[in-house]
Design a protein around this motif. Structure first.
Motif, PDB file in Angstrom:
ATOM      1  N   PRO A   9     -12.301  52.122  47.617  1.00  0.00           N
ATOM      2  CA  PRO A   9     -13.214  51.009  47.030  1.00  0.00           C
ATOM      3  C   PRO A   9     -14.096  51.429  46.113  1.00  0.00           C
ATOM      4  O   PRO A   9     -14.535  50.352  45.120  1.00  0.00           O
ATOM      5  N   ASP A  10     -14.740  52.448  46.043  1.00  0.00           N
ATOM      6  CA  ASP A  10     -15.724  52.898  45.221  1.00  0.00           C
ATOM      7  C   ASP A  10     -15.272  53.474  43.876  1.00  0.00           C
ATOM      8  O   ASP A  10     -16.120  54.002  43.244  1.00  0.00           O
ATOM      9  N   LEU A  19     -14.696  57.829  47.697  1.00  0.00           N
ATOM     10  CA  LEU A  19     -14.566  58.733  46.514  1.00  0.00           C
ATOM     11  C   LEU A  19     -15.165  60.090  46.932  1.00  0.00           C
ATOM     12  O   LEU A  19     -14.326  61.214  46.452  1.00  0.00           O
ATOM     13  N   ASN A  20     -16.365  60.394  47.505  1.00  0.00           N
ATOM     14  CA  ASN A  20     -16.844  61.366  47.445  1.00  0.00           C
ATOM     15  C   ASN A  20     -16.115  62.605  48.201  1.00  0.00           C
ATOM     16  O   ASN A  20     -15.851  63.905  47.687  1.00  0.00           O
ATOM     17  N   PRO A  21     -15.699  62.168  49.507  1.00  0.00           N
ATOM     18  CA  PRO A  21     -14.921  63.367  50.131  1.00  0.00           C
ATOM     19  C   PRO A  21     -13.532  63.715  49.421  1.00  0.00           C
ATOM     20  O   PRO A  21     -13.176  64.952  49.497  1.00  0.00           O
ATOM     21  N   PRO A  35     -12.505  59.119  57.151  1.00  0.00           N
ATOM     22  CA  PRO A  35     -13.896  58.752  57.568  1.00  0.00           C
ATOM     23  C   PRO A  35     -14.985  59.161  56.505  1.00  0.00           C
ATOM     24  O   PRO A  35     -14.315  60.342  56.144  1.00  0.00           O
ATOM     25  N   PHE A  36     -15.929  58.536  56.375  1.00  0.00           N
ATOM     26  CA  PHE A  36     -17.104  58.923  55.379  1.00  0.00           C
ATOM     27  C   PHE A  36     -18.284  58.798  56.015  1.00  0.00           C
ATOM     28  O   PHE A  36     -18.399  57.627  56.869  1.00  0.00           O
ATOM     29  N   SER A  37     -19.382  59.464  56.029  1.00  0.00           N
ATOM     30  CA  SER A  37     -20.761  59.349  56.551  1.00  0.00           C
ATOM     31  C   SER A  37     -21.466  57.965  56.098  1.00  0.00           C
ATOM     32  O   SER A  37     -22.146  57.572  56.902  1.00  0.00           O
ATOM     33  N   ASP A  38     -21.197  57.467  54.880  1.00  0.00           N
ATOM     34  CA  ASP A  38     -21.810  56.424  54.374  1.00  0.00           C
ATOM     35  C   ASP A  38     -20.961  55.378  53.869  1.00  0.00           C
ATOM     36  O   ASP A  38     -20.814  55.011  52.681  1.00  0.00           O
ATOM     37  N   PRO A  39     -20.066  54.742  54.716  1.00  0.00           N
ATOM     38  CA  PRO A  39     -19.006  53.565  54.151  1.00  0.00           C
ATOM     39  C   PRO A  39     -19.772  52.342  53.868  1.00  0.00           C
ATOM     40  O   PRO A  39     -19.818  51.590  54.763  1.00  0.00           O
ATOM     41  N   MET A  70     -13.433  63.784  46.058  1.00  0.00           N
ATOM     42  CA  MET A  70     -13.729  64.420  44.851  1.00  0.00           C
ATOM     43  C   MET A  70     -14.082  65.808  45.206  1.00  0.00           C
ATOM     44  O   MET A  70     -13.711  66.862  44.575  1.00  0.00           O
ATOM     45  N   GLN A  71     -14.647  65.952  46.538  1.00  0.00           N
ATOM     46  CA  GLN A  71     -15.028  67.273  46.860  1.00  0.00           C
ATOM     47  C   GLN A  71     -13.565  68.153  47.219  1.00  0.00           C
ATOM     48  O   GLN A  71     -13.751  69.343  47.079  1.00  0.00           O
TER      49      GLN A  71
END
Lengths: 259, 398
Positions: free
Chosen positions: A126-127, A100-102, A50-54, A104-105
């Motif tokens: 996907p991004d 990608l962001n989660p 899960p991601f905050s801004d999918p 990357m972190q």
């Protein structure tokens, strides 16, 4: 052993790939869902991180992601839940899908190591741009024997499709038409079939699964005419809505599509 | 060529910030834009039409006004670049005029936009009316409530305003919805992004269209002070479009101090803030790698500012690079001093600024500018849209 390849060898047509969001509807439903789906006959399973801004997801997966985050799901929890999963789900390919962001972190190296250790076979981000994958991620993915899965859309140029086909050894994710996940097919009759046919005629190396807007037996069977199989996400998540016995609901859903 | 502050690399990077992190569904759209925008901007026919609209429709050049009473109070020489006098009341229209001409040349027939305070939405609805194009504006549900007049203005101009109901229901979520719309309508639609954010080429594209602000400043300063270069240029930053425009032609002039002012909300470390340069870490938002407010799991956190145009959890990649390299100084201003700056500017200069702009005005006292030094504040917008907020906080303001 490449479980993805084996799955496509074992069954050449009509493969069903089910997507669900980790930690939804409840935090600890992840593993029972995986087991129920594998038992019921899903040929591949995609776990959404899960991601905050999918950005690529429609309202159903957005809502399940928000709920999962609220339940306390994160990368560390997911990897601890997946520990030992290959004892109960030995052969079904498991893919992680997310943004990608989660990753990357969490650290790409850490992410790949933990995913491989848990027995994950492939990753869908996907991004993550193709060039960035080649320059910064490919080595790590290969070292941990994780296969990337890339999306293809009706607008993807033929030479780009060829390049994507070269970059992986898993399957190609054919996005059925314009729109986010779970959307209705708004294309004129024949447009979608022509697109699927065009890809089929390219005689690509990798098998294809069609996703986005596939939600029941009819749409699944239609997609299977043009590809090795199809992916269902939003419709499955909707089937878990307000359900007490989550594994039983999963079983019923898979039966309703493949029986 | 070494990447400069003005020009990102071919892949859209300012230092480590920028790029285009987009799902495959957006790739053809973004590629089309990337391959064409520079050639279209360089086309004399485009320039003729763009410059004519800036002059006859937007009302450019905007004045550079010497604010004598503010100067007296702060004991320095203050000029206000009057972007509030642009048609529709803010700098946002510089960008939308350019992008609508770009969209026409790309053969697009449908325009989408996101808006926070509503100024970009109004500026987009305005140029769509002018060009007879269909216009859909996404706006967070919370923002629709706190910037009601702008919602009515957009509707009056013939645009459809769609409420973004996810997340914090503000600018970030409106941007998510606009991107999802673009994914669903990849052929006929152009997305007019309102700030220097998003995937490459948007940050550069929008900066170039706003650069007219600093281009005019240089000429006007030469006329009024004898030098094209001021000592300070000050602008507020949400995503950072007015700051990018105000800084653009001074980026490679090291004697000019660039000052970016962010919204600190209730206080930088209060948990209710939008001070991205302080609280952000490198991450990806809306297709661009930049400084981003996020938790340790990489989930984007909800920003807060009383002002609807500054509560964005990221900043444009150019600004992230300016912050990291130290080329620009970043100052954070809380809600209350911003509100006080509204009344100060109103009473001393007879100009009611937008709440976003008031953050830049509130930073004057922190510059350390001397009596002989020249300070230019980019007065990015007028305060009419904020009247309801100003009435509500009358006790703080008066």
């Amino acid at each position: 052993m490449n479980r993805i390849k084996s799955a496509f060898q074992k069954k050449q047509k009509g493969l069903l790939n089910i997507y669900f969001t980790a930690g939804y509807p409840r935090l600890h439903d992840t593993v029972p869902l995986l087991q129920a789906l594998a038992t019921a006959g899903a040929d591949l399973i995609e776990i959404g991180m899960p991601f905050s801004d999918p950005l690529a997801d429609g309202p159903v997966i957005q809502a399940s992601s928000t709920a999962a985050l609220h339940n306390g799901m994160n990368m560390r929890v997911l990897f601890s839940q997946l520990q030992g999963i290959r004892e109960s789900v030995p052969d079904t390919p498991i893919l992680l899908m997310g943004y990608l962001n989660p990753v990357m972190q969490f650290g790409v190296e850490n992410f790949c190591r933990e995913a491989a250790a848990a027995g994950v076979d492939g990753v869908i981000l996907p991004d993550l741009p193709l060039d960035d994958y080649v320059q910064e991620y490919q080595d790590v993915f290969r070292r941990h024997k994780l296969r990337p899965v890339f999306l293809i859309t009706p607008q993807t140029a033929p030479e780009r499709i060829r390049r994507i086909d070269e970059l992986t050894d898993s399957f190609l994710y054919l996005v059925s038409g314009p729109g986010t996940t779970g959307g209705a097919n708004t294309q004129a009759a024949g447009v979608q079939d022509a697109y699927f046919q065009r890809i089929e005629d390219m005689k690509l190396r990798n098998p294809r699964l069609i996703g986005f807007g596939i939600g029941d037996k009819a749409s699944f069977q239609h997609a299977c005419r043009y590809a090795e199989g199809a992916i269902i996400g939003s419709a499955f998540i909707r089937a878990l809505d307000g359900v007490d016995d989550v594994p039983a609901a999963a079983q019923r859903f898979v039966q309703s599509v493949v029986a | 060529m070494n990447p400069t502050y003005q020009h990102p690399t071919e892949r859209g990077y300012y230092g480590q910030f920028g790029g285009a992190f987009i799902p495959e569904m957006l790739y053809p759209n973004v590629e089309e834009l990337r391959d064409n925008y520079l050639a279209i901007f360089a086309d004399p026919e485009f320039q003729r039409e763009y410059q004519q609209l800036l002059r006859d429709y937007v009302g450019r050049p905007t004045p550079l006004f010497e604010a004598r009473r503010l100067s007296e109070k702060y004991n320095t020489r203050i000029f206000l670049k009057r972007e509030d006098l642009c048609h529709t009341g803010a700098h946002k229209i510089n960008n939308t005029v350019g992008q609508i001409l770009l969209a026409k040349r790309l053969g697009k027939t449908r325009i989408i936009a996101e808006t926070g305070a509503g100024q970009h939405g109004v500026a987009t609805a305005t140029v769509c009316a002018l060009m007879g194009m269909e216009c859909i504006v996404y706006m967070g549900e919370i923002d629709m409530e706190r910037q009601k007049p702008n919602v009515y203005r957009m509707r009056l101009l013939g645009a459809e305003v769609r409420a973004a109901m996810s997340g914090s229901r503000t600018l970030k979520d409106a941007t998510n919805e606009a991107i999802r719309d673009w994914i669903s309508n990849p052929v006929d639609t152009h997305y007019i992004i309102g700030s220097v954010v998003g995937p490459h080429p948007y940050p550069d594209l929008v900066a170039r269209l706003q650069a007219v602000i600093s281009e005019e400043m240089r000429k006007q300063l030469l006329e009024k002070t004898g030098s094209e270069l001021p000592d300070y240029v000050v602008a507020c930053v949400g995503g950072g479009s007015n700051a990018a425009g105000a800084f653009y032609h001074f980026l490679e002039e090291p004697s000019v101090q660039l000052v970016a002012v962010e919204a600190a909300g209730h206080g930088i470390h209060s948990g209710h803030s939008a001070a991205t340069s302080v609280l952000g870490k490198p991450g990806i938002i809306h297709g661009s790698r930049t400084l981003l407010m996020q938790d340790e799991d990489g989930q984007i956190t909800e920003p807060y500012s009383l002002s609807a145009g500054l509560d964005y959890p990221g900043i444009g990649p150019l600004h992230a690079f300016l912050a990291e390299s130290g080329r620009a100084r970043f100052i954070s201003i809380e809600d209350e001093p911003a509100l006080k700056a509204v009344s100060e500017c109103s009473r001393l200069e007879g100009i009611i600024p937008a709440l976003e702009t008031a953050h830049a005005l509130a930073a004057i006292g922190q510059l350390g500018a001397g009596p002989e030094e020249v300070v230019v504040i980019n007065l990015s917008g007028r305060g009419d849209k904020d009247l309801e907020t100003y009435i509500k906080y009358a006790d703080t303001i008066m």
